[in-house]
Design a protein around this motif. Structure first.
Motif, PDB file in Angstrom:
ATOM      1  N   ALA A 113      53.713  60.455  35.622  1.00 51.05           N
ATOM      2  CA  ALA A 113      52.728  60.297  36.699  1.00 51.05           C
ATOM      3  C   ALA A 113      51.615  59.323  36.330  1.00 51.05           C
ATOM      4  N   GLU A 114      51.374  59.146  35.026  1.00 51.30           N
ATOM      5  CA  GLU A 114      50.287  58.284  34.568  1.00 51.30           C
ATOM      6  C   GLU A 114      50.732  56.835  34.450  1.00 51.30           C
ATOM      7  N   SER A 115      49.802  55.933  34.706  1.00 51.28           N
ATOM      8  CA  SER A 115      50.047  54.511  34.488  1.00 51.28           C
ATOM      9  C   SER A 115      50.006  54.212  32.986  1.00 51.28           C
ATOM     10  N   GLN A 116      50.611  53.092  32.586  1.00 49.16           N
ATOM     11  CA  GLN A 116      50.532  52.668  31.187  1.00 49.16           C
ATOM     12  C   GLN A 116      49.142  52.142  30.840  1.00 49.16           C
ATOM     13  N   ILE A 117      48.373  51.769  31.861  1.00 51.41           N
ATOM     14  CA  ILE A 117      47.069  51.126  31.656  1.00 51.41           C
ATOM     15  C   ILE A 117      45.984  52.191  31.579  1.00 51.41           C
ATOM     16  N   VAL A 118      45.182  52.163  30.515  1.00 49.37           N
ATOM     17  CA  VAL A 118      44.119  53.149  30.316  1.00 49.37           C
ATOM     18  C   VAL A 118      43.131  53.086  31.479  1.00 49.37           C
ATOM     19  N   GLY A 119      42.790  54.271  32.040  1.00 50.63           N
ATOM     20  CA  GLY A 119      41.804  54.350  33.112  1.00 50.63           C
ATOM     21  C   GLY A 119      42.328  53.964  34.476  1.00 50.63           C
ATOM     22  N   SER A 120      43.636  53.758  34.608  1.00 49.71           N
ATOM     23  CA  SER A 120      44.193  53.274  35.870  1.00 49.71           C
ATOM     24  C   SER A 120      45.241  54.227  36.424  1.00 49.71           C
ATOM     25  N   ARG A 121      45.244  54.336  37.756  1.00 49.59           N
ATOM     26  CA  ARG A 121      46.329  55.043  38.430  1.00 49.59           C
ATOM     27  C   ARG A 121      47.441  54.041  38.745  1.00 49.59           C
TER      28      ARG A 121
ATOM     29  N   ASP B 124      36.624  49.349  45.903  1.00 45.68           N
ATOM     30  CA  ASP B 124      37.737  50.155  46.416  1.00 45.68           C
ATOM     31  C   ASP B 124      39.072  49.431  46.278  1.00 45.68           C
ATOM     32  N   GLN B 125      39.098  48.122  46.521  1.00 42.27           N
ATOM     33  CA  GLN B 125      40.354  47.375  46.521  1.00 42.27           C
ATOM     34  C   GLN B 125      40.719  46.804  45.154  1.00 42.27           C
ATOM     35  N   ALA B 126      39.790  46.884  44.210  1.00 39.02           N
ATOM     36  CA  ALA B 126      40.093  46.425  42.856  1.00 39.02           C
ATOM     37  C   ALA B 126      41.042  47.402  42.170  1.00 39.02           C
ATOM     38  N   PRO B 127      41.961  46.909  41.331  1.00 49.80           N
ATOM     39  CA  PRO B 127      42.715  47.816  40.463  1.00 49.80           C
ATOM     40  C   PRO B 127      41.737  48.641  39.631  1.00 49.80           C
ATOM     41  N   ASP B 128      42.086  49.901  39.361  1.00 50.59           N
ATOM     42  CA  ASP B 128      41.153  50.811  38.682  1.00 50.59           C
ATOM     43  C   ASP B 128      40.577  50.229  37.394  1.00 50.59           C
ATOM     44  N   ALA B 129      41.409  49.527  36.638  1.00 53.19           N
ATOM     45  CA  ALA B 129      40.978  49.031  35.329  1.00 53.19           C
ATOM     46  C   ALA B 129      40.336  47.645  35.400  1.00 53.19           C
ATOM     47  N   MET B 130      40.061  47.156  36.609  1.00 53.43           N
ATOM     48  CA  MET B 130      39.504  45.805  36.767  1.00 53.43           C
ATOM     49  C   MET B 130      38.297  45.805  37.705  1.00 53.43           C
ATOM     50  N   ARG B 131      37.608  46.925  37.800  1.00 53.35           N
ATOM     51  CA  ARG B 131      36.548  47.042  38.798  1.00 53.35           C
ATOM     52  C   ARG B 131      35.315  46.215  38.455  1.00 53.35           C
ATOM     53  N   SER B 132      34.954  46.134  37.189  1.00 49.94           N
ATOM     54  CA  SER B 132      33.817  45.285  36.815  1.00 49.94           C
ATOM     55  C   SER B 132      34.139  43.828  37.091  1.00 49.94           C
ATOM     56  N   LEU B 133      35.379  43.434  36.778  1.00 48.43           N
ATOM     57  CA  LEU B 133      35.790  42.054  36.996  1.00 48.43           C
ATOM     58  C   LEU B 133      35.744  41.706  38.482  1.00 48.43           C
ATOM     59  N   CYS B 134      36.196  42.614  39.329  1.00 54.44           N
ATOM     60  CA  CYS B 134      36.176  42.344  40.773  1.00 54.44           C
ATOM     61  C   CYS B 134      34.759  42.391  41.332  1.00 54.44           C
ATOM     62  N   ALA B 135      33.902  43.240  40.759  1.00 61.22           N
ATOM     63  CA  ALA B 135      32.490  43.223  41.163  1.00 61.22           C
ATOM     64  C   ALA B 135      31.866  41.881  40.805  1.00 61.22           C
ATOM     65  N   ALA B 136      32.222  41.359  39.626  1.00 61.49           N
ATOM     66  CA  ALA B 136      31.732  40.039  39.215  1.00 61.49           C
ATOM     67  C   ALA B 136      32.275  38.963  40.129  1.00 61.49           C
ATOM     68  N   LEU B 137      33.531  39.129  40.536  1.00 64.99           N
ATOM     69  CA  LEU B 137      34.148  38.162  41.437  1.00 64.99           C
ATOM     70  C   LEU B 137      33.374  38.117  42.761  1.00 64.99           C
ATOM     71  N   SER B 138      32.975  39.283  43.264  1.00 57.88           N
ATOM     72  CA  SER B 138      32.209  39.314  44.510  1.00 57.88           C
ATOM     73  C   SER B 138      30.859  38.627  44.334  1.00 57.88           C
ATOM     74  N   LEU B 139      30.271  38.764  43.135  1.00 54.41           N
ATOM     75  CA  LEU B 139      28.973  38.136  42.871  1.00 54.41           C
ATOM     76  C   LEU B 139      29.078  36.628  42.770  1.00 54.41           C
ATOM     77  N   THR B 140      30.246  36.133  42.349  1.00 51.42           N
ATOM     78  CA  THR B 140      30.389  34.682  42.235  1.00 51.42           C
ATOM     79  C   THR B 140      30.335  34.004  43.598  1.00 51.42           C
ATOM     80  N   THR B 141      30.542  34.754  44.684  1.00 49.97           N
ATOM     81  CA  THR B 141      30.352  34.149  46.007  1.00 49.97           C
ATOM     82  C   THR B 141      28.900  33.723  46.176  1.00 49.97           C
ATOM     83  N   VAL B 142      27.981  34.518  45.622  1.00 51.77           N
ATOM     84  CA  VAL B 142      26.561  34.156  45.684  1.00 51.77           C
ATOM     85  C   VAL B 142      26.310  32.909  44.845  1.00 51.77           C
TER      86      VAL B 142
END
Length: 569
Positions: A274-282, A478-496
């Protein structure tokens, strides 16, 4: 049951033990995070809101150069989060990334205060103006870009860190998480309110030393707030380099370029537990878009999947879907760039436009033009709870959606409102220039037209923020992969960041093209002789085109689907 005592989303406490629900996270941890964000934003806006005037008055920069310096610096502040996000997701975790970069941030604020207050570091001034040396200018820029580096570790992590306090596997906590983003953005604007009103007044009437010193103290308070809540926090473990995982999918797909993807998605490689191979990710469920990358999960018979660990040849469906999620997000991300360019006008062209207008409240009090941004802040403070308490319940009756609007609908509404903000700014400038022409006031520094005519354009920007920026925070988490949420938050900031850079390019190109053959151009140092209204119309047209493209992208987008439980490592 013992399982009900602990969180089920892979979080741990500050001692690296599995997080206990009743003792950690939820709203009891959030005051420290919101207090940290409020003080940090007070520090940031306290020195950035009026920075264009500081560069003009103390460093002798002209209108165009001061404007582009501010937008370039602000752009850098929104690019450095990519570095902070990478370190947070891959190695340090969000807690320690925020902690470390906060110290750098505070050091930069301290240096900036010294550059404006200590003899020898601050420029010498006389009735003829200020005379900065190259060393003094360089010292100021070192301080500014240390702040840009420091904010890079905080911006992408704080909102995600706050959302981490709510267990996604718990339905009641998941609902509270959505409200957190509204309160998070509200806390940003409470800090900005103080910055754009009292601090800007201090800078213009008391001095820049005090004007930058108070934000430095605010940053110290932000650090104190953050560490005070340490024992209550839930921490997500770092999961290794997300960049490497994405590259593995691309390489594995290219290696199997000629391999056919089976029509039966169950034949694609995925772990059986049931667990993903990636730590902290579903686990992520398979989607049909970008099927070329499914080749990375096709078993060719050369791999022993029970013992195989070379992810450069064979990847799980979840790993492939991580890449697909990022690719799906990119068009939505790109549509935020023009909105950010519009938003950046508040700290540049709106301020310069305000400088030409009557800033008096009564006979003795004069409000700095940069302080008008407090109406943007008041707009956010007004609309954030209205959205939560009024708009969502009303919209829910018609849309049947739990949050009233989908995240994409919410952002789209904000893009539409920003178009009207540019129309309001352009209309005001037409009226202002007509007044200048009618009364022959070309050489007058300020015309007898109250600065409060700018309030509608600030108020509309604030309303657009509540829809678009808060929608982005929620969407990218919400749409970021569980283990990439900081990266996607940074991606949203790069629009600014890119919005600021786009504004720089537009101002530079417009200034160059419109000053040919000795013409004054659209944006001269004396705006009474220019056509700033044309620049606002240009941004309005870009906003309209951007919104039309966004609608098409939103219709194409597919939301991610998760399954199973996070890997606790």
């Amino acid at each position: 049951m013992a399982e009900d005592i602990y969180t089920n989303d892979g979080t741990v406490d500050i001692n690296n033990e599995r997080a206990i629900k009743k003792k950690t996270g939820n709203w009891k941890a959030c005051p420290f995070i919101l207090g940290n964000e409020c003080c940090e934003r007070l520090a940031y806006y306290g020195m950035s809101t009026n920075l264009v005037n500081y560069l003009q008055d103390r460093l002798n920069q002209g209108t165009v150069r001061a404007s582009t310096t501010v937008t370039n610096w602000q752009g850098t502040c929104y690019v450095t989060p990519l570095l902070g996000a990478f370190l947070a997701d891959a190695y340090l975790g969000r807690y320690w990334t925020i902690a470390g970069f906060s110290i750098i941030y505070f050091f930069g604020m301290t240096l900036l205060t010294l550059s404006a207050s200590v003899k020898g570091l601050k420029p010498t001034c006389d009735p003829g103006g200020c005379h900065p040396t190259s060393t003094q200018t360089a010292f100021t820029f070192v301080a500014l870009y240390l702040i840009a580096l420091g904010t890079g570790g905080i911006k992408p992590c704080v909102s995600s860190f706050g959302a981490d306090q709510f267990d996604e596997t718990d339905k009641s906590e998941r609902k509270r998480k959505s409200s957190f983003f509204n309160w998070f953005y509200l806390s940003i604007n409470v800090g900005a309110l103080f910055a754009s009103s009292i601090l800007v007044w201090i800078q213009m009437n008391v001095g820049w030393g005090w004007g930058f010193g108070v934000p430095a103290v605010a940053m110290a308070l932000a650090v104190a707030f953050f560490f005070s809540g340490s024992r209550l926090y839930r921490l997500q473990k770092p999961s290794g380099s997300p960049i490497v995982r994405l590259c593995q999918v691309i390489v594995a797909s290219l290696r199997k370029f000629n391999v056919k993807v089976p029509n039966d998605k169950s034949l694609l490689y995925e772990t059986s537990d049931a667990e993903s191979q990636i730590v902290g990710s579903r686990k992520l469920e398979h989607t049909d878009k970008f099927r070329f990358f499914d080749k990375a999960a096709v078993e060719t018979g050369l791999e022993d999947t029970k013992n195989f660990s070379n992810h450069w040849r064979l990847c799980t469906v979840t790993q492939v879907e991580e890449l697909k999620s990022i690719i799906r997000i990119l068009p939505i991300w790109a549509s935020g760039i023009v909105f950010a360019a519009v938003y950046s006008q508040m700290s540049t062209m709106f301020v310069l436009q305000g400088n030409t207008m009557d800033q008096h409240i009564g006979p003795n009090f004069k409000i700095p033009s940069a302080s008008l941004s407090l109406f943007d802040t008041l707009s956010v403070i007004f609309w954030a709870p209205v959205y939560e308490r009024v708009i969502i319940p009303t919209a829910r009756k018609y849309t049947r959606h739990e949050r009233g609007f989908t995240q994409l609908q919410r952002m789209g509404i904000g893009l539409g409102i920003s178009l009207f903000a540019m129309i309001a700014a352009g209309t005001l400038e037409v009226i202002r220039l007509n007044y200048v022409r009618q009364h022959n006031l070309y050489e007058v520094e300020t015309i007898p037209m109250t600065i409060f005519w700018q309030v509608p354009q600030y108020f509309l920007i604030g309303c657009a923020e509540v829809f678009t920026f808060i929608g982005q925070l929620e969407f990218f988490y919400d749409q970021a992969p569980d283990a990439m949420r900081s990266l996607c938050a940074a991606l949203s900031l790069t629009t600014v960041a890119l919005g600021n850079y786009l504004s720089t390019v537009l101002v530079t190109v417009v200034a160059k093209v419109t000053t040919k053959n000795g013409k004054m151009g659209w944006i001269p140092d004396n705006l009474n002789k220019g056509h700033l209204d044309y620049f606002y119309w240009l941004l309005a047209v870009l906003s309209l085109l951007n919104m039309m493209v966004y609608v098409a992208i939103a219709k194409w987008y597919t939301y991610k689907k998760v399954s199973g439980f996070p890997n606790r490592g």
